[in-house]
Design an enzyme around this catalytic site. Structure first.
Site, PDB file in Angstrom:
ATOM      1  N   HIS A 192     -34.963  44.406  11.221  1.00  0.00           N
ATOM      2  CA  HIS A 192     -35.016  45.490  10.229  1.00  0.00           C
ATOM      3  C   HIS A 192     -35.105  44.898   8.819  1.00  0.00           C
ATOM      4  O   HIS A 192     -35.941  45.309   8.017  1.00  0.00           O
ATOM      5  CB  HIS A 192     -33.754  46.363  10.401  1.00  0.00           C
ATOM      6  CG  HIS A 192     -33.560  47.410   9.348  1.00  0.00           C
ATOM      7  ND1 HIS A 192     -33.470  48.755   9.642  1.00  0.00           N
ATOM      8  CD2 HIS A 192     -33.413  47.313   8.000  1.00  0.00           C
ATOM      9  CE1 HIS A 192     -33.296  49.438   8.509  1.00  0.00           C
ATOM     10  NE2 HIS A 192     -33.239  48.584   7.502  1.00  0.00           N
ATOM     11  N   GLU A 193     -34.244  43.915   8.538  1.00  0.00           N
ATOM     12  CA  GLU A 193     -34.229  43.334   7.182  1.00  0.00           C
ATOM     13  C   GLU A 193     -35.505  42.527   6.919  1.00  0.00           C
ATOM     14  O   GLU A 193     -36.030  42.538   5.805  1.00  0.00           O
ATOM     15  CB  GLU A 193     -32.997  42.447   6.983  1.00  0.00           C
ATOM     16  CG  GLU A 193     -31.646  43.149   7.134  1.00  0.00           C
ATOM     17  CD  GLU A 193     -31.491  44.393   6.292  1.00  0.00           C
ATOM     18  OE1 GLU A 193     -32.153  44.508   5.238  1.00  0.00           O
ATOM     19  OE2 GLU A 193     -30.715  45.282   6.688  1.00  0.00           O
TER      20      GLU A 193
HETATM   21 NI    NI Z   1     -32.973  48.709   5.428  1.00  0.00          NI
END
Ligand code: NI
Length: 172
Positions: free
Chosen positions: A136-137
């Site tokens: 996600h990051e």
């Molecule tokens: Ni985020």
């Protein structure tokens, strides 16, 4: 160390592709400290530098926060080197996408390499929440939000909700 405001979608800056860090120096370590402060202030578990408006490939993650014990982990110039065929689904949220949560399917396990805060190269194999959180990051570093993984309908509903919330906030 300073907590900085977190950008929220829709914001063109969140679509920027961040650039590699050339040297891990005190300036980068200060950025990491500000990112950790900003993440804790917003009660998040992960943050990419672009979320505070800095287009550098730097992440901070802390998945085992307990009262009084903070252990932020910095990932500089992270790269995924392997992903499992097995997939996993987590309900994701994002500090830049307030009030929206939805299921996202991603590889269940990954291998990654990155530089730590000392500039040393590290390799890591992750599964579970850490694998999802890292992916996600890392998406943020390429200008991708978790809502970009949703169906076109769900994504446009999310953007409409975010735009409306921004207008309400601007109207005070
Ligand atoms: Ni985020």
């Amino acid at each position: 160390m300073t907590s900085r405001p977190i950008l929220t979608a829709p914001d063109p800056r969140l679509q920027a592709v961040s650039t590699d860090v050339e040297v891990v120096d005190d300036e980068i370590r200060a950025l990491v400290a500000d990112m950790a402060d900003s993440m804790y202030a917003a009660e998040g578990i992960g943050l990419a530098a672009i979320q505070i408006g800095v287009p550098k490939r730097v992440l901070v993650i802390d998945l085992d926060q307990k009262e009084g014990t903070r252990n932020p982990r910095a990932f500089i110039n992270p790269k995924i080197t392997w992903t499992s065929e097995e997939m996993a689904v987590y309900e994701e949220g994002c500090l830049s996408v307030p009030e929206i949560w939805d299921d996202v399917e991603r590889p269940a396990r990954i291998k990654a390499e990155y530089l730590d805060e000392q500039g040393d190269r590290q390799i890591l194999e992750a599964d579970g929440l850490l694998a999802t959180c890292l992916q996600h990051e890392m998406d943020h570093l390429n200008g991708v939000l978790f809502i970009d993984h949703l169906s076109r309908l769900k994504r446009s509903m999310a953007i409409r909700k975010l735009t409306k919330a921004k207008k309400l906030a601007a109207a005070g």
